[in-house]
Write a protein that holds these residues in place. Structure first.
Motif, PDB file in Angstrom:
ATOM      1  N   VAL A 148      48.483   8.424  64.327  1.00 18.64           N
ATOM      2  CA  VAL A 148      48.207   9.553  63.440  1.00 18.64           C
ATOM      3  C   VAL A 148      48.478  10.889  64.130  1.00 18.64           C
ATOM      4  O   VAL A 148      48.044  11.121  65.254  1.00 18.64           O
ATOM      5  N   GLU A 149      49.204  11.759  63.439  1.00 21.42           N
ATOM      6  CA  GLU A 149      49.425  13.142  63.861  1.00 21.42           C
ATOM      7  C   GLU A 149      48.922  14.038  62.736  1.00 21.42           C
ATOM      8  O   GLU A 149      49.520  14.107  61.664  1.00 21.42           O
ATOM      9  N   TYR A 150      47.769  14.708  62.945  1.00 21.54           N
ATOM     10  CA  TYR A 150      47.200  15.579  61.925  1.00 21.54           C
ATOM     11  C   TYR A 150      47.844  16.959  61.975  1.00 21.54           C
ATOM     12  O   TYR A 150      48.093  17.504  63.051  1.00 21.54           O
ATOM     13  N   ARG A 151      48.104  17.524  60.788  1.00 18.85           N
ATOM     14  CA  ARG A 151      48.469  18.928  60.688  1.00 18.85           C
ATOM     15  C   ARG A 151      47.232  19.635  60.140  1.00 18.85           C
ATOM     16  O   ARG A 151      47.027  19.751  58.938  1.00 18.85           O
ATOM     17  N   LYS A 152      46.350  20.066  61.043  1.00 19.89           N
ATOM     18  CA  LYS A 152      45.045  20.585  60.666  1.00 19.89           C
ATOM     19  C   LYS A 152      44.721  21.831  61.475  1.00 19.89           C
ATOM     20  O   LYS A 152      45.394  22.174  62.441  1.00 19.89           O
ATOM     21  N   ARG A 153      43.665  22.512  61.081  1.00 20.70           N
ATOM     22  CA  ARG A 153      43.177  23.648  61.839  1.00 20.70           C
ATOM     23  C   ARG A 153      42.359  23.139  63.029  1.00 20.70           C
ATOM     24  O   ARG A 153      41.745  22.074  62.973  1.00 20.70           O
ATOM     25  N   SER A 154      42.339  23.912  64.097  1.00 25.22           N
ATOM     26  CA  SER A 154      41.654  23.479  65.315  1.00 25.22           C
ATOM     27  C   SER A 154      40.159  23.308  65.117  1.00 25.22           C
ATOM     28  O   SER A 154      39.508  22.575  65.859  1.00 25.22           O
ATOM     29  N   ASN A 155      39.592  23.994  64.102  1.00 26.51           N
ATOM     30  CA  ASN A 155      38.149  23.911  63.879  1.00 26.51           C
ATOM     31  C   ASN A 155      37.783  22.940  62.756  1.00 26.51           C
ATOM     32  O   ASN A 155      36.686  22.995  62.215  1.00 26.51           O
ATOM     33  N   THR A 156      38.700  22.055  62.414  1.00 28.98           N
ATOM     34  CA  THR A 156      38.411  21.076  61.363  1.00 28.98           C
ATOM     35  C   THR A 156      37.331  20.111  61.843  1.00 28.98           C
ATOM     36  O   THR A 156      37.522  19.418  62.844  1.00 28.98           O
ATOM     37  N   PRO A 157      36.191  20.027  61.154  1.00 30.91           N
ATOM     38  CA  PRO A 157      35.120  19.136  61.605  1.00 30.91           C
ATOM     39  C   PRO A 157      35.469  17.672  61.417  1.00 30.91           C
ATOM     40  O   PRO A 157      36.246  17.315  60.522  1.00 30.91           O
ATOM     41  N   GLN A 158      34.868  16.817  62.251  1.00 29.95           N
ATOM     42  CA  GLN A 158      35.134  15.388  62.179  1.00 29.95           C
ATOM     43  C   GLN A 158      34.729  14.824  60.828  1.00 29.95           C
ATOM     44  O   GLN A 158      35.358  13.896  60.309  1.00 29.95           O
ATOM     45  N   LYS A 159      33.686  15.386  60.218  1.00 31.47           N
ATOM     46  CA  LYS A 159      33.230  14.914  58.918  1.00 31.47           C
ATOM     47  C   LYS A 159      34.328  15.083  57.867  1.00 31.47           C
ATOM     48  O   LYS A 159      34.512  14.219  57.004  1.00 31.47           O
ATOM     49  N   THR A 160      35.067  16.179  57.967  1.00 29.26           N
ATOM     50  CA  THR A 160      36.180  16.410  57.048  1.00 29.26           C
ATOM     51  C   THR A 160      37.291  15.389  57.276  1.00 29.26           C
ATOM     52  O   THR A 160      37.847  14.829  56.327  1.00 29.26           O
ATOM     53  N   LEU A 161      37.609  15.128  58.542  1.00 28.21           N
ATOM     54  CA  LEU A 161      38.650  14.147  58.855  1.00 28.21           C
ATOM     55  C   LEU A 161      38.242  12.749  58.397  1.00 28.21           C
ATOM     56  O   LEU A 161      39.089  11.959  57.965  1.00 28.21           O
ATOM     57  N   ASP A 162      36.944  12.433  58.474  1.00 26.81           N
ATOM     58  CA  ASP A 162      36.458  11.125  57.993  1.00 26.81           C
ATOM     59  C   ASP A 162      36.686  10.977  56.492  1.00 26.81           C
ATOM     60  O   ASP A 162      37.066   9.908  56.013  1.00 26.81           O
ATOM     61  N   ARG A 163      36.449  12.075  55.747  1.00 28.23           N
ATOM     62  CA  ARG A 163      36.659  12.025  54.297  1.00 28.23           C
ATOM     63  C   ARG A 163      38.132  11.790  53.981  1.00 28.23           C
ATOM     64  O   ARG A 163      38.476  10.973  53.124  1.00 28.23           O
TER      65      ARG A 163
ATOM     66  N   VAL B 151      49.729  14.359  52.266  1.00 31.45           N
ATOM     67  CA  VAL B 151      49.749  15.788  51.978  1.00 31.45           C
ATOM     68  C   VAL B 151      48.603  16.126  51.040  1.00 31.45           C
ATOM     69  O   VAL B 151      48.227  15.313  50.186  1.00 31.45           O
ATOM     70  N   SER B 152      48.039  17.299  51.203  1.00 33.22           N
ATOM     71  CA  SER B 152      46.903  17.715  50.383  1.00 33.22           C
ATOM     72  C   SER B 152      47.377  18.252  49.033  1.00 33.22           C
ATOM     73  O   SER B 152      48.372  18.974  48.948  1.00 33.22           O
TER      74      SER B 152
ATOM     75  N   ASN C 177      41.082  25.148  53.491  1.00 33.84           N
ATOM     76  CA  ASN C 177      42.267  25.330  54.325  1.00 33.84           C
ATOM     77  C   ASN C 177      42.148  24.606  55.655  1.00 33.84           C
ATOM     78  O   ASN C 177      42.786  24.985  56.632  1.00 33.84           O
ATOM     79  N   LYS C 178      41.327  23.564  55.694  1.00 34.45           N
ATOM     80  CA  LYS C 178      41.090  22.851  56.941  1.00 34.45           C
ATOM     81  C   LYS C 178      42.139  21.789  57.233  1.00 34.45           C
ATOM     82  O   LYS C 178      42.196  21.242  58.327  1.00 34.45           O
ATOM     83  N   PHE C 179      42.966  21.453  56.252  1.00 37.11           N
ATOM     84  CA  PHE C 179      43.891  20.336  56.424  1.00 37.11           C
ATOM     85  C   PHE C 179      45.112  20.525  55.536  1.00 37.11           C
ATOM     86  O   PHE C 179      44.999  20.906  54.387  1.00 37.11           O
ATOM     87  N   ASP C 180      46.290  20.266  56.092  1.00 36.17           N
ATOM     88  CA  ASP C 180      47.531  20.305  55.323  1.00 36.17           C
ATOM     89  C   ASP C 180      48.112  18.916  55.116  1.00 36.17           C
ATOM     90  O   ASP C 180      48.542  18.569  54.025  1.00 36.17           O
TER      91      ASP C 180
ATOM     92  N   THR D  90      54.788  21.061  54.887  1.00 40.04           N
ATOM     93  CA  THR D  90      54.021  20.005  55.547  1.00 40.04           C
ATOM     94  C   THR D  90      54.800  18.689  55.544  1.00 40.04           C
ATOM     95  O   THR D  90      54.871  17.987  56.555  1.00 40.04           O
ATOM     96  N   LEU D  91      55.388  18.332  54.405  1.00 40.76           N
ATOM     97  CA  LEU D  91      56.171  17.097  54.304  1.00 40.76           C
ATOM     98  C   LEU D  91      57.345  17.120  55.281  1.00 40.76           C
ATOM     99  O   LEU D  91      57.619  16.123  55.966  1.00 40.76           O
ATOM    100  N   ALA D  92      58.039  18.265  55.353  1.00 36.60           N
ATOM    101  CA  ALA D  92      59.174  18.386  56.273  1.00 36.60           C
ATOM    102  C   ALA D  92      58.693  18.382  57.724  1.00 36.60           C
ATOM    103  O   ALA D  92      59.353  17.825  58.612  1.00 36.60           O
ATOM    104  N   HIS D  93      57.546  19.013  57.977  1.00 37.31           N
ATOM    105  CA  HIS D  93      56.963  19.032  59.322  1.00 37.31           C
ATOM    106  C   HIS D  93      56.628  17.605  59.777  1.00 37.31           C
ATOM    107  O   HIS D  93      56.932  17.219  60.915  1.00 37.31           O
ATOM    108  N   GLU D  94      55.992  16.830  58.891  1.00 43.35           N
ATOM    109  CA  GLU D  94      55.622  15.461  59.252  1.00 43.35           C
ATOM    110  C   GLU D  94      56.852  14.573  59.402  1.00 43.35           C
ATOM    111  O   GLU D  94      56.869  13.660  60.230  1.00 43.35           O
TER     112      GLU D  94
END
Length: 356
Positions: free
Chosen positions: A71-86, A189-190, A172-175, A201-205
């Motif tokens: 997994v390679e996340y395109r996320k903000r550095s302050n994205t909480p783990q709870k958000t990533l779990d969802r 993608v969100s 805006n915590k996750f793209d 985001t799609l092209a970045h991934e």
């Protein structure tokens, strides 16, 4: 299997054990025992669990199991783990349905091709020029020419990349993210982002899939994938054709019109104009400052670029139904909708048309 799915559904809903226990009328310790496989809920509690967590009861006993890896996340550095779990829970849920759906089709009529990278890609990509070149090569291999890509999701799906659109609202915590589901590439993608941001985001991934393992340690992969995304969406030759080879000034309306044509943000076009040497670095900085002052870096002017979505999954559900691989009830389960609502959608309003 039930215990693992319950834990995933709870995390995907952003609920603690205590909150879930209160919602269904049991203690947090009871939820803990369910998730550790030490106890099973009654049928009544199972119904309440499904309703509270927004899943169908069948979800807890679904036979297909997938693993999300690399997994390679395109996320903000302050994205909480709870958000990533969802996000992770929603992605795995959709991926399981995808996998179960694809397994219905015989290998001889597999509806999605296997993703492969071109054989002649360079082993090392060690400069901005090399990133531009590999983006151009990918467009050439995929026969995209220099024209705008009308639908990025369809472009990726038709080449064997699974695209999952997640409705998890995380601001805006996750793209997006790139990874593998059972060794097949997947891009997430969100749906909460505007279309131009989704496309980037799609092209970045895609950049991660193409560039991974080809970059030297001196090049940051995230920055390289950003460069690849811009080059893939708006090639150097195309931007020079539209803006000219050198400019001493640009009109914001030009950027806005190019955004509508190529589906890349006005800021992204400014970046590309600098990379193409169409504008000087000093002029580029002036426009950055102007964008900051007008708050365009947060929200660009005009109507947002239309969002993209995947139609392939839904098309395959109806194809499986037409081929008698599944029943109407199973089709409704795949689409996560009540059977009555599925009946109505399937009829396409034909009954009403006949009546009238």
């Amino acid at each position: 299997m039930f215990s693992e799915r319950l834990m995933r559904a709870r995390k995907a809903a952003g609920m603690s054990m205590n909150a879930l226990g209160i919602a269904i009328g049991v203690s947090a310790n009871a939820i803990k025992k369910y998730e550790h496989g030490e106890a099973m809920p009654s049928s009544g509690k199972l119904y309440k669990l499904a309703k509270t967590l927004g899943v169908r009861s069948e979800y807890f006993f679904r036979p297909t199991k997938v693993a999300l890896g690399h997994v390679e996340y395109r996320k903000r550095s302050n994205t909480p783990q709870k958000t990533l779990d969802r996000i992770n829970g929603d992605v795995l849920d959709q991926a399981e349905l995808w996998t179960e759906l694809l397994d219905l089709f015989p290998d001889s009529v597999r509806p999605i091709s296997k993703f492969t990278l071109p054989n002649n890609l360079p082993e090392t990509v060690d400069s901005e020029e090399a990133i531009e070149s590999i983006a151009e090569q990918m467009r050439k291999e995929w026969q995209l020419g220099l024209n705008p890509i009308p639908d990025m999701i369809d472009c990726l799906e038709s080449r064997g990349i699974m695209v999952i659109c997640t409705d998890v609202n995380v601001g805006n915590k996750f793209d997006g993210l790139a990874g593998q589901i059972n060794e097949s590439p997947v891009i997430v993608v969100s749906t909460t982002q505007p279309g131009d941001r989704q496309r980037f985001t799609l092209a970045h991934e895609l950049g991660h899939l193409v560039l991974h393992g080809r970059l030297p340690d001196t090049i940051d992969e995230e920055k390289a994938c950003n460069h690849f995304a811009g080059a893939f969406l708006l090639p150097l030759i195309a931007i020079k054709q539209h803006l000219g080879t050198y400019r001493q000034a640009l009109e914001p309306r030009e950027l806005f019109m190019l955004k509508q044509e190529f589906g890349i943000s006005m800021m992204g076009i400014l970046v590309r104009a600098g990379q193409a040497n169409v504008i000087s670095s000093s002029l580029q900085k002036q426009y950055y400052m102007k964008f900051n002052k007008l708050k365009w870096r947060t929200r660009e002017p005009g109507t947002a670029y239309p969002q993209e979505t995947t139609f392939l999954y839904k098309q395959l559900v109806y194809r499986a139904l037409a081929e008698d691989y599944i029943t109407e009830s199973k089709a409704a389960e795949f689409l996560k909708m009540p059977l009555s609502a599925f009946h109505k959608e399937r009829k396409l309003g034909m009954a009403d048309a006949i009546t009238n």
